[in-house]
Structures are given as C-alpha cells and as structure tokens.
Design an enzyme around this catalytic site. Structure first.
Site, PDB file in Angstrom:
ATOM      1  N   ARG A  18       0.494  -1.260   0.128  1.00 17.54           N
ATOM      2  CA  ARG A  18       0.219   0.143   0.319  1.00 17.54           C
ATOM      3  C   ARG A  18       0.528   1.148   0.086  1.00 17.54           C
ATOM      4  O   ARG A  18       0.301   2.232  -0.403  1.00 17.54           O
ATOM      5  CB  ARG A  18      -1.048   0.470   1.247  1.00 17.54           C
ATOM      6  N   ALA A 366      29.161  41.578  -0.374  1.00 17.60           N
ATOM      7  CA  ALA A 366      28.539  40.897  -1.059  1.00 17.60           C
ATOM      8  C   ALA A 366      28.589  40.687  -2.006  1.00 17.60           C
ATOM      9  O   ALA A 366      28.762  40.960  -3.600  1.00 17.60           O
ATOM     10  CB  ALA A 366      26.796  42.309  -1.277  1.00 17.60           C
ATOM     11  N   SER A 391      32.793  43.615  -2.707  1.00 18.72           N
ATOM     12  CA  SER A 391      31.276  43.620  -3.220  1.00 18.72           C
ATOM     13  C   SER A 391      31.806  42.364  -4.189  1.00 18.72           C
ATOM     14  O   SER A 391      32.940  43.713  -5.478  1.00 18.72           O
ATOM     15  CB  SER A 391      30.261  43.638  -3.028  1.00 18.72           C
TER      16      SER A 391
END
Ligand code: UD1
Ligand code: MG
Length: 453
Positions: A18, A366, A391
């Site tokens: 099942r 970043a 960055s």
C-alpha cells in the site's frame, strides 16, 4: 537499566504494497531515519542488546539501516506470511540461544515509546511472564481487544474473532509484547491457526500462557506510540507526530521557537540552549547548533555545525561541511558548503562559499563567489584572518588571500594575495568630462528623427 539479557524480535516482513514503493516499507523515513531504525534505537535505549530482524525482502538494505543502532543484529527471512507468531518463530534460532527477556516489536511502528518498553521489561523482572502494550484507540475496529480482569490479562481476542461483547472493549493491543525468555519458544510453538484469518496469532500466547498458570499483564501507552504505518498518508501522520514531539522536547530543553509548527528537525538534530529559531527553518541530517545562536527565518541547514553566538539567515543555506565558528554571521541568500567561517567572520549577503577556509574576523562582501569547481575537480580558497573581500569578487580557486589583505570590489582573483596587500583584479575605470551631454543629444536626435517620419 535492567541487568537482564534481552532480545528484540522486530517484525519487518510486511510487503508494504500500500506504500506503492519499490523500497521496503520499513525503510521509509520518519524524521530522516528509516522507520525500522527508530524501532531499533528505542529497543537499544531500553537496554536491549541483541536484535533479530524478521524480513521479507531487501534484507541487506534493512540490515544496513539498523546496524549502527544495535550491538548485535541477526537477520531472519520469513518467506511466507502466515501470521505474527509464525513471523516471530522465523527468529527461532535467536530466541533459542537464551535470553531473560524477549520483546516483539513491529518495524513499521516508528514512534514506539522506549520508556514504556523499559516499564514492560521491569514488569518481567518483577515476575510477569507476558507484558502487552495496551492503548485506547479512537476507533478500536481492527485491533485485538485485551480481555482483563483485576489488572490480570486473560486473553487477546482479534477483531475478526471477537464476539459482540468483546468488540465493545476499548482497550486494545498496541502490538508490542515482552515475553519471559524461558517461556517464549514453548508458548509460540503452541499457537495454532484455527481462527477467522487462518493465521498464527502472536496474541494467542496470552490465553495459552493463562491456561498454563503463567501471569500476563498490560502496560498502557499513548496511541501515537503504537501508530503503524501502512500508507504514505500514515507515514505523513507519523512524521507530523515525530516533529511535534521533537519541537516540544527542544523547547523544554531551552530552545526558543516563534512558530514551532514551521520548524522541521531530523532525528539527530542537536540544538543548544538559548538558541532562537525563527519561522520556517528546515534541518536535514547531521546538524549541530550550539547555544545562543539565532537562526532567522527561511533557512535550510544540513550537515553543518554552528558555534555559540553565531547568526544565520534570513534565507541562508548551510550545506554539508559548513562549519561556522563562534559569533560568525551568514546572512541572506548566502550558501556555504564544506567551509570554515572563522570566529566573528561575516558573510552577509548573496554569496557562495564552497571548499574554503575563512579566517577569524574576515569580511566577505556582497556577491562574493568562490569559483571552486573547474568541471572536474574542487579547489580550495583560503582567506586570512581580518581580510576584507570587496563586493562582487570572484575567487578562482585554488587561491589564497592573506591576513588583513584587501581585495577591491569587482575583482576576479586568480593569483595569491599576500598578507596586508591590496589586490585590484578589475579593468581600470575610464572617463570623459561632459561625455554624457554629447550622448544624450545624439540619442534624442535619433528618436526625434523617427517620430517625424
Ligand atoms: C496485530 C495484532 C493485534 C494488534 C495490532 C496492532 C496479531 C495477531 N494481532 O494485528 O492484536 O491490535 O497488530 O497494530 O498479532 N507481520 C509479519 N509476518 C506475518 C504477519 C505480520 O512480519 O506473517 C508483521 C507485519 O508486517 C506488521 C506486524 O507483523 O509489521 C503486524 O502484522 P499485521 O498484519 O499488521 O497485524 P494486525 O492485523 O494489524
Ligand atoms: Mg497492522
């Protein structure tokens, strides 16, 4: 724990059709761990030293799943499914080797309560011969009914064999049983298949024992702890219960959650006290979070360790081997894989750090990317303590940046940068005074010319 020796016979021969799966039912995971491994863990924590696994198919995979959680595991194959007593007898050789206690457990019942198992074993050592885990289901249909009088258990009557009066009994067999080792084999061998299902019922050992003057009792457990999984719907129910239990024990151990129902744990997740988990955090396997950490909303964390005072997220992804040291930070849209982020170092925005060692106090700007993969092999990036990576830097590994060095924003770094150096890896900026005025005039003229046509 009891000094008595104990064998757990775990029935895992269910076909699990099942589940509609090519994977044996008992290997489907709850909290990231196969159900049968939960059962073995519970047995081990109740002091069970040996496990006899009764399997139908996938014996090797089932054995591999439980091996880490038990001292001694033997595998027994039940080729025909002739009933629960017949299944237990597939492990005859293990039972015959002689144990003080034999406990029978079902491999598809992942939330089994180790404390209740310990209680059942304590009753055996206090003189009981058979201890059955009883529970009160919302609907008793389908379960064996416990026929008790004066705290003594006389029989278990299976649903299909019960008379109308017995069907009214609400106290049912949860499936787990603890049997005195010295009686187990002879009781099991006395079971016949003369019943409504034509099966050898394990439950018959209660009435057989009673006729022999043996003493049977029950221990009541929560319905959740005997929840058996037959379909993926029940698998999800077991998962929900596992998560609810884990959240509760985390909170009681000193972990704060603003919206606990949105935080998901794996069976081995460790979180220290005074850590706060904001909403929508998912923990995969192998995560260790120390105390005093803040994990902000929407983080996905697996195989990572995070030391005290660190701050993760929102929206961070920590992958296997991410090792964030004390008071470090990994901010929004940051992905970290197989990398040390040194004490107090910051990786705050839009960054991928993979196969890297970032020194203490470094600042990763970043949009920094470690280019760790050349299509064939992975390479390391080393960043020294106190370095400042501007960055939008691409660090083409293997490469290193020395301690306290500075990398100018927008750089592509392909050569090692020494300590205290500054590296510019970008095109020099050119300028023309008044050049913008000229360009505006030219473009406006082109547009005006089009309109007039
Ligand atoms: C069994 C109990 C019932 C109890 C219920 C709790 C018996 C006779 N009945 O009923 O009293 O209320 O569990 O859920 O024990 N299995 C094998 N080989 C077999 C038969 C079963 O390995 O030949 C395994 C199944 O995979 C399962 C477990 O034993 O894990 C229980 O079998 P199942 O058929 O589900 O028994 P129930 O009818 O639910
Ligand atoms: Mg069942």
């Amino acid at each position: 724990m009891s000094e008595r020796s104990c064998l757990a016979v775990i029935l895992a021969a269910g076909e699990g059709t099942r589940m509609k799966s090519s994977v044996p039912k008992v290997l489907h995971p709850v909290g990231g761990l196969p159900m049968v491994a939960h059962v073995v863990r519970a047995a081990s924590s109740a002091g069970v030293g040996s496990v006899a696994l009764v399997v139908g198919r996938g014996a090797q995979d089932v054995e591999a799943a439980v091996r880490p959680f038990a001292q001694h595991v033997s595998i027994h194959v039940q080729t025909e499914r002739l009933g629960t007593a017949h299944a237990v007898l597939a492990a005859r050789s293990a039972i015959a080797s002689g144990f003080d206690d034999v406990v029978v457990m079902f491999g598809d019942t992942p939330l089994v309560d180790a404390a209740a198992l310990g209680k059942a074993r304590a009753k055996l050592s206090a003189g009981a011969d058979i201890v059955v885990m009883g529970f009160h289901p919302a609907d008793p249909a389908g379960y064996g009914r416990l026929v008790e009088h004066d705290h003594k258990l006389f029989a278990i009557v299976e649903d299909k064999d019960a008379n109308p009066d017995q069907k009214k009994i609400g106290y049912c067999n949860g499936g787990l049983m603890a049997i005195s080792g010295k009686h187990a084999l002879s009781l099991l061998e006395a079971v016949s298949n003369m019943n409504a299902k034509g099966e050898y019922y394990l439950t018959d050992i209660v009435s057989i024992g009673h006729a022999r003057g043996l003493h049977a009792v029950s221990v009541e457990v929560d319905a959740a702890s005997v929840l058996g999984v037959n379909t993926r719907v029940e698998l999800a129910e077991a998962e929900a219960l596992f998560q609810a239990q884990t959240r509760k024990s985390m909170m009681l151990a000193g972990v704060s959650m603003i919206a606990p129902e949105t935080v998901f744990f794996t069976w081995d997740t460790e979180v220290g006290t005074e850590t706060t988990l904001e909403p929508n955090v998912f923990f995969g396997p192998g995560v260790k979070i120390e105390g005093g950490v803040t994990i902000k909303a929407f983080c996905h964390i697996e195989g990572a360790s995070v030391a005290a005072g660190a701050e993760i997220g929102p929206y961070a992804r920590l992958r296997p081997g991410a090792d964030l040291r004390a008071k470090s930070k990994a901010g929004n849209f940051v992905e970290i894989k197989k990398a040390v982020i040194g004490e107090g170092a910051k990786v705050n925005h839009l960054t991928y750090i993979g196969d890297a060692d970032i020194g203490a106090g470094a600042n990763i700007g970043a949009g920094t990317i470690t280019c760790n993969y050349d299509g064939y092999n992975k390479h390391m990036t080393q960043i020294g303590a106190g370095a400042f990576i501007g960055s939008n830097t691409a660090l083409v590994a293997p490469v290193s940046v020395g301690a306290n060095a500075i990398v100018a924003a927008g750089s592509v770094i392909t050569r090692n940068v020494p300590d205290d150096a500054i590296a510019y890896g970008r095109a020099r900026q050119e300028m023309r005074e008044g050049g913008a005025l000229h360009l505006h005039a030219r473009n406006k003229a082109i547009k005006d010319n089009k309109k007039s046509k």
